[in-house]
Write a protein that holds these residues in place. Structure first.
Motif, short mmCIF file in Angstrom:
data_model
loop_
_atom_site.label_atom_id
_atom_site.label_comp_id
_atom_site.label_asym_id
_atom_site.label_seq_id
_atom_site.Cartn_x
_atom_site.Cartn_y
_atom_site.Cartn_z
N LEU A 192 -90.43 -33.11 5.01
CA LEU A 192 -91.79 -32.63 5.23
C LEU A 192 -92.59 -32.56 3.93
CD1 LEU A 192 -91.41 -29.82 7.91
CD2 LEU A 192 -92.28 -32.13 8.18
N SER A 193 -92.00 -33.01 2.84
CA SER A 193 -92.74 -33.06 1.59
C SER A 193 -92.55 -34.45 0.99
CB SER A 193 -92.23 -32.00 0.60
OG SER A 193 -90.86 -32.16 0.34
N PRO A 233 -101.07 -30.72 6.49
CA PRO A 233 -100.44 -29.77 7.41
C PRO A 233 -101.43 -29.10 8.37
CG PRO A 233 -100.46 -28.92 5.17
CD PRO A 233 -100.87 -30.35 5.09
N GLY A 287 -94.68 -25.40 14.03
CA GLY A 287 -95.55 -24.23 13.94
C GLY A 287 -97.04 -24.52 14.01
N LYS A 306 -94.11 -36.46 10.86
CA LYS A 306 -93.62 -35.71 9.70
C LYS A 306 -94.30 -36.19 8.42
CE LYS A 306 -89.02 -34.64 11.53
NZ LYS A 306 -87.56 -34.83 11.36
N ASP A 346 -87.78 -28.15 12.86
CA ASP A 346 -88.37 -27.49 11.69
C ASP A 346 -89.64 -26.74 12.05
OD1 ASP A 346 -89.55 -26.90 9.16
OD2 ASP A 346 -88.35 -28.49 8.27
N SER A 347 -89.69 -25.46 11.72
CA SER A 347 -90.86 -24.64 12.04
C SER A 347 -92.11 -25.10 11.31
CB SER A 347 -90.58 -23.17 11.71
OG SER A 347 -90.29 -23.01 10.32
N GLU A 348 -91.93 -25.72 10.14
CA GLU A 348 -93.09 -26.24 9.41
C GLU A 348 -93.73 -27.41 10.15
OE1 GLU A 348 -92.45 -27.11 5.32
OE2 GLU A 348 -91.23 -25.32 4.98
#
Length: 245
Positions: A71-72, A151, A226, A144, A221-223
């Protein structure tokens, strides 16, 4: 049991299973929000599976697209000319998508990302083209990549109608294909997530929230989940209060 609220959000999904898109009451038509003033859904005809869908399923997806994505990401920031070129490729891809040339659309979106790697829309559009082609895991990977750049993208104004235009039959078929895949693998968090994202982008926040929430419960993944779940919840509350989205 979690199955009850999940499949209540897609009531009738089990009826679709085992039936062809040509004969079944479609997932999309049964569960899209009513668009007519009298509250009844607009009529539309069932759709055949687009030729490009079966063609793409006969080929193997790129290995790069199949690998799990972080995610990064550290990406080159495009200068103004490169960014303009990237946006031009997005326009080319959108035109192809509206003509149901989904593989060609994906290639244009990929070129957009190559020209401007920090152009988040290029990755989200890649995901939608990949989903249209039945390439669900690569579609999640593309989301992703996009989320790593932007985001807050889920809170934007993008809707599926911007790509499908009047091609409701194609959108119906793609919803059915994804819904069937999710039903066959009810513990697959990525499929549930992708289904939730598509339903959200189709303007059905309450139903989308059920699938997104379950994807989070299954450990996605919550990121990633969410931001989409937050937008779905917010839009659902606003709709309950009669606020136009």
């Amino acid at each position: 049991m979690w199955n009850r609220p999940l499949f209540a959000a897609a009531a009738g999904l089990l009826t679709v299973l085992g039936s062809s898109p040509a004969t079944a009451q479609s997932f999309y038509l049964r569960h899209r929000p009513a668009n007519r003033p009298d509250g009844r859904p607009s009529a539309a005809s069932p759709a055949p599976i687009p030729r490009t869908l079966s063609q793409e399923n006969a080929t193997s997806p790129d290995e790069e697209d199949e690998r799990p994505q972080p995610l990064s990401l550290k990406l080159r920031v495009a200068n103004a000319p490169s960014l303009a070129r990237g946006r031009q490729f997005l326009e080319y891809g959108d035109a192809r998508f509206r003509r149901q040339e989904f593989s060609e659309a994906f290639q244009r979106y990929r070129k957009a990302a190559e020209a401007a790697p920090n152009l988040a829309d290029a990755y989200f559009r890649q995901a939608l083209a990949q989903a249209a082609l039945g390439r669900f895991r690569p579609a999640v990977n593309s989301i992703k990549r996009g989320m790593a750049i932007a985001p807050n993208w889920p809170s934007g104004e993008f809707r599926l109608g911007q790509l499908y235009g009047d091609s409701l039959a194609a959108k119906q078929t793609h919803f059915e294909q994804l819904a069937l895949a999710a039903e066959k693998e009810p513990e697959n968090s990525e499929l549930l997530f992708l289904l939730g994202v598509e339903i959200l982008l189709d303007g059905q926040p309450a139903r989308a929230g059920t699938f997104l929430e379950r994807a989070g419960e299954l450990g996605l993944d919550s990121e990633l989940v969410g931001p989409f779940l937050a937008v779905a919840s917010q839009q659902a509350r606003r709709r309950m209060k009669g606020v136009e989205l």
